[in-house]
Design a protein around this motif. Structure first.
Motif, PDB file in Angstrom:
ATOM      1  N   VAL A 148     -44.998   2.655 -62.126  1.00  0.00           N
ATOM      2  CA  VAL A 148     -44.265   3.250 -61.004  1.00  0.00           C
ATOM      3  C   VAL A 148     -44.487   2.436 -59.737  1.00  0.00           C
ATOM      4  O   VAL A 148     -43.554   2.210 -58.956  1.00  0.00           O
ATOM      5  CB  VAL A 148     -44.697   4.714 -60.794  1.00  0.00           C
ATOM      6  N   GLU A 149     -45.705   1.980 -59.516  1.00  0.00           N
ATOM      7  CA  GLU A 149     -46.000   1.179 -58.326  1.00  0.00           C
ATOM      8  C   GLU A 149     -45.175  -0.103 -58.310  1.00  0.00           C
ATOM      9  O   GLU A 149     -44.733  -0.553 -57.247  1.00  0.00           O
ATOM     10  CB  GLU A 149     -47.491   0.856 -58.281  1.00  0.00           C
ATOM     11  N   ALA A 150     -44.944  -0.686 -59.490  1.00  0.00           N
ATOM     12  CA  ALA A 150     -44.128  -1.897 -59.561  1.00  0.00           C
ATOM     13  C   ALA A 150     -42.672  -1.610 -59.215  1.00  0.00           C
ATOM     14  O   ALA A 150     -41.970  -2.472 -58.665  1.00  0.00           O
ATOM     15  CB  ALA A 150     -44.226  -2.505 -60.956  1.00  0.00           C
ATOM     16  N   ALA A 151     -42.213  -0.394 -59.539  1.00  0.00           N
ATOM     17  CA  ALA A 151     -40.827  -0.011 -59.255  1.00  0.00           C
ATOM     18  C   ALA A 151     -40.667   0.613 -57.876  1.00  0.00           C
ATOM     19  O   ALA A 151     -39.537   0.848 -57.437  1.00  0.00           O
ATOM     20  CB  ALA A 151     -40.334   0.972 -60.320  1.00  0.00           C
ATOM     21  N   ALA A 152     -41.780   0.890 -57.211  1.00  0.00           N
ATOM     22  CA  ALA A 152     -41.729   1.532 -55.892  1.00  0.00           C
ATOM     23  C   ALA A 152     -42.697   0.828 -54.954  1.00  0.00           C
ATOM     24  O   ALA A 152     -43.735   1.388 -54.586  1.00  0.00           O
ATOM     25  CB  ALA A 152     -42.072   3.012 -56.015  1.00  0.00           C
ATOM     26  N   PRO A 153     -42.379  -0.408 -54.567  1.00  0.00           N
ATOM     27  CA  PRO A 153     -43.298  -1.178 -53.718  1.00  0.00           C
ATOM     28  C   PRO A 153     -43.624  -0.443 -52.417  1.00  0.00           C
ATOM     29  O   PRO A 153     -42.735   0.028 -51.717  1.00  0.00           O
ATOM     30  CB  PRO A 153     -42.510  -2.464 -53.436  1.00  0.00           C
ATOM     31  N   GLY A 154     -44.914  -0.330 -52.133  1.00  0.00           N
ATOM     32  CA  GLY A 154     -45.343   0.287 -50.885  1.00  0.00           C
ATOM     33  C   GLY A 154     -45.398   1.796 -50.889  1.00  0.00           C
ATOM     34  O   GLY A 154     -45.788   2.402 -49.885  1.00  0.00           O
ATOM     35  N   VAL A 155     -45.004   2.430 -51.994  1.00  0.00           N
ATOM     36  CA  VAL A 155     -44.997   3.893 -52.067  1.00  0.00           C
ATOM     37  C   VAL A 155     -46.278   4.371 -52.752  1.00  0.00           C
ATOM     38  O   VAL A 155     -46.604   3.903 -53.847  1.00  0.00           O
ATOM     39  CB  VAL A 155     -43.767   4.405 -52.847  1.00  0.00           C
ATOM     40  N   PRO A 156     -47.012   5.306 -52.148  1.00  0.00           N
ATOM     41  CA  PRO A 156     -48.224   5.829 -52.798  1.00  0.00           C
ATOM     42  C   PRO A 156     -47.889   6.536 -54.105  1.00  0.00           C
ATOM     43  O   PRO A 156     -46.900   7.276 -54.189  1.00  0.00           O
ATOM     44  CB  PRO A 156     -48.781   6.815 -51.766  1.00  0.00           C
ATOM     45  N   VAL A 157     -48.701   6.314 -55.122  1.00  0.00           N
ATOM     46  CA  VAL A 157     -48.519   6.942 -56.434  1.00  0.00           C
ATOM     47  C   VAL A 157     -49.842   7.568 -56.847  1.00  0.00           C
ATOM     48  O   VAL A 157     -50.888   6.904 -56.816  1.00  0.00           O
ATOM     49  CB  VAL A 157     -48.065   5.916 -57.494  1.00  0.00           C
ATOM     50  N   HIS A 158     -49.802   8.851 -57.237  1.00  0.00           N
ATOM     51  CA  HIS A 158     -51.021   9.559 -57.623  1.00  0.00           C
ATOM     52  C   HIS A 158     -50.796  10.302 -58.935  1.00  0.00           C
ATOM     53  O   HIS A 158     -49.776  10.986 -59.094  1.00  0.00           O
ATOM     54  CB  HIS A 158     -51.440  10.559 -56.547  1.00  0.00           C
ATOM     55  N   ASP A 213     -28.726   3.024 -46.675  1.00  0.00           N
ATOM     56  CA  ASP A 213     -30.004   2.588 -46.110  1.00  0.00           C
ATOM     57  C   ASP A 213     -31.156   2.897 -47.067  1.00  0.00           C
ATOM     58  O   ASP A 213     -32.079   2.096 -47.227  1.00  0.00           O
ATOM     59  CB  ASP A 213     -30.246   3.272 -44.760  1.00  0.00           C
ATOM     60  N   GLY A 214     -31.106   4.077 -47.683  1.00  0.00           N
ATOM     61  CA  GLY A 214     -32.138   4.436 -48.646  1.00  0.00           C
ATOM     62  C   GLY A 214     -32.122   3.525 -49.858  1.00  0.00           C
ATOM     63  O   GLY A 214     -33.178   3.180 -50.410  1.00  0.00           O
ATOM     64  N   TRP A 215     -30.927   3.118 -50.272  1.00  0.00           N
ATOM     65  CA  TRP A 215     -30.790   2.193 -51.403  1.00  0.00           C
ATOM     66  C   TRP A 215     -31.422   0.847 -51.060  1.00  0.00           C
ATOM     67  O   TRP A 215     -32.140   0.255 -51.874  1.00  0.00           O
ATOM     68  CB  TRP A 215     -29.306   2.041 -51.730  1.00  0.00           C
ATOM     69  N   GLU A 216     -31.174   0.368 -49.852  1.00  0.00           N
ATOM     70  CA  GLU A 216     -31.775  -0.893 -49.415  1.00  0.00           C
ATOM     71  C   GLU A 216     -33.298  -0.798 -49.408  1.00  0.00           C
ATOM     72  O   GLU A 216     -33.996  -1.728 -49.821  1.00  0.00           O
ATOM     73  CB  GLU A 216     -31.274  -1.248 -48.010  1.00  0.00           C
ATOM     74  N   ALA A 217     -33.824   0.345 -48.941  1.00  0.00           N
ATOM     75  CA  ALA A 217     -35.274   0.505 -48.864  1.00  0.00           C
ATOM     76  C   ALA A 217     -35.897   0.627 -50.249  1.00  0.00           C
ATOM     77  O   ALA A 217     -36.976   0.078 -50.510  1.00  0.00           O
ATOM     78  CB  ALA A 217     -35.616   1.734 -48.023  1.00  0.00           C
ATOM     79  N   ALA A 218     -35.226   1.359 -51.154  1.00  0.00           N
ATOM     80  CA  ALA A 218     -35.775   1.560 -52.494  1.00  0.00           C
ATOM     81  C   ALA A 218     -35.787   0.266 -53.302  1.00  0.00           C
ATOM     82  O   ALA A 218     -36.643   0.076 -54.174  1.00  0.00           O
ATOM     83  CB  ALA A 218     -34.978   2.633 -53.230  1.00  0.00           C
ATOM     84  N   PHE A 219     -34.843  -0.626 -53.025  1.00  0.00           N
ATOM     85  CA  PHE A 219     -34.765  -1.903 -53.743  1.00  0.00           C
ATOM     86  C   PHE A 219     -34.975  -3.067 -52.776  1.00  0.00           C
ATOM     87  O   PHE A 219     -34.277  -4.082 -52.839  1.00  0.00           O
ATOM     88  CB  PHE A 219     -33.413  -2.028 -54.449  1.00  0.00           C
TER      89      PHE A 219
END
Length: 440
Positions: A240-250, A342-348
């Motif tokens: 998940v971290e690889a697919a969501a750069p910079g997003v906390p994963v727990h 904008d969200g699409w740009e941020a997610a990818f």
């Protein structure tokens, strides 16, 4: 009072100068849909009527002066100086003969709301004027919104006059042929994207939620629940971290009481956290676990496919023991994106960064020379499934934009017809209400 589907017949009545606004006022809370000429002096008028909202009893008290003392009951629900300032600005634009106070939407049941005010909890509905002037469903209050309300004397009810400007809004596209935004939760600081570590684990689904959360203005956090069902929660978290750069994963487990301490940094007093994800992901269980008590009902999932059953049927706000505010939402089989460029740009963002390195600025990332995206795919530094989801959501948002443009053109054409402006407004803001009211 219901006029839905009815025709009012005016005989030998001078209709010169009558317009939709006048007729809507004449009919109280009815919206003018159109008219049909029937002879030189006769006219058939058609109305769409919203449900009657009780008029509050007027008193001589002026608009409430907001002070720290009379706002104290709202402090537990996130009231702060910013909202105090927004409420005072709103009071300047509203009639001064009303006793208006701020309130927060804590639950929504179709057109009815449960709110918390300086006087405590009560039920509420928007005024007829508010309902008539709403251009779309997103203009109506949602759970988490702050509103200005007028309590009814001697009753545990209030009417909603104004929506305070939102600082964030987590939305999705509402199902239906006409594009419209459905606000799931408003004024949220963080969104917990919940995905269970069972057969329902899906990275591509998490990416879709990330698009919507980034678009909302809130901060996304991915929670991998039911870690007790997985032999390697750490490896799943790494994916998940690889697919969501910079997003906390727990990875957490309410059954084993593991991971709660990782979440305390997001649950500070006064902050609002929304919980979203598929049915059966463990959202309500998470809320009960963090609350230390059963505040929401839960159900078991289907064993054959790990799919959940719809347990939570409405959105509701809860105050946790530590002072944080949490919004529980119904599970979604599929999240339809709403105006999320904008969200699409941020997610990818990683793929967008690669695209900026292509030799040609209009590179389609297919077979062009010097395409940095294709080079990353061939080198294995960009996951092929992630790139496929990138292109899929790109096409989806482009298709949605075309549908929205077509809908806007239809509205403009409708507004040029007699009464069309008011008819279009009513249909967009209250899709489905026409038949609901006929059944009342």
């Amino acid at each position: 009072m219901v006029f839905c589907g009815s025709f009012w017949y005016m005989h030998r009545f001078n209709v010169t100068g009558i317009n939709g606004d006048f007729l809507a006022r004449l009919a109280g809370r009815a919206s003018f849909l159109g008219c049909i000429q029937d002879g030189p002096q006769n006219m058939i008028l058609r109305f769409f009527c919203c449900s009657e909202t009780p008029k509050p009893k007027q008193d001589k008290e002026k608009t409430t002066i907001l002070t720290n003392q009379n706002m104290k009951p709202l402090n537990d629900y996130g009231w702060n100086e910013d909202w105090d300032r927004a409420a005072k600005e709103a009071l300047q634009s509203i009639q001064r003969d009303k006793r208006l106070v701020p309130a927060r939407i804590v639950a929504q049941f179709s057109k009815q709301y449960r709110i918390v005010t300086p006087d405590g909890e009560m039920t509420a509905a928007v005024t007829g004027k508010y309902e008539y002037e709403a251009a779309s469903k997103s203009d109506f209050p949602a759970v988490g919104d702050w509103v200005m309300v007028e309590p009814l004397q001697g009753e545990p009810r209030a009417v909603i006059h104004q929506l305070l400007p939102r600082k964030s809004a987590f939305s999705r596209r509402e199902a239906g042929s006409v594009p419209d935004e459905q606000v799931i939760a408003a004024n949220i600081d963080t969104v917990f994207i919940v995905n269970a570590l069972n057969k329902d684990f899906n990275i591509r689904k998490i990416e879709r939620y990330l698009i919507a959360v980034w678009e909302s203005g809130a901060q996304p956090v991915v929670l991998l629940t039911k870690a007790d069902l997985c032999d390697s929660p750490e490896s799943h978290a790494a994916l998940v971290e690889a697919a969501a750069p910079g997003v906390p994963v727990h990875a957490v487990s309410s059954l084993l009481d593991q991971g709660k301490e990782q979440l305390q940094g997001y649950l500070t007093p006064g902050t609002t956290v929304a919980v979203t994800g598929s049915s059966g992901a463990g959202k309500s269980t998470l809320l009960n676990w963090l609350s230390g008590q059963d505040v929401q009902r839960v159900q078991s999932i289907r064993e054959e496919d790990a799919r959940g059953r719809h347990t939570t049927t409405h959105r509701e706000l809860f105050v946790l023991p530590g002072g944080a505010i949490m919004v529980d939402t119904p599970g979604m089989r599929e999240l339809q994106l709403w105006e999320s460029e904008d969200g699409w740009e941020a997610a990818f963002a990683d793929i967008s960064s690669l695209a900026a390195q292509c030799r040609f600025h209009d590179c389609r990332h297919e077979k062009e020379d010097g395409c940095a995206v294709q080079e990353a795919l061939q080198a294995g530094t960009l996951d092929a499934d992630r790139y496929a989801n990138y292109r899929k959501t790109e096409r989806e948002l482009a298709h949605q934009a075309r549908k929205e443009q077509a809908n806007t053109r239809r509205q403009k054409k409708q507004s040029k017809k007699p009464g069309g402006k008011h008819a279009a407004r009513s249909r967009n803001a209250h899709a489905g209400s026409y038949f609901e009211l006929m059944d009342e």
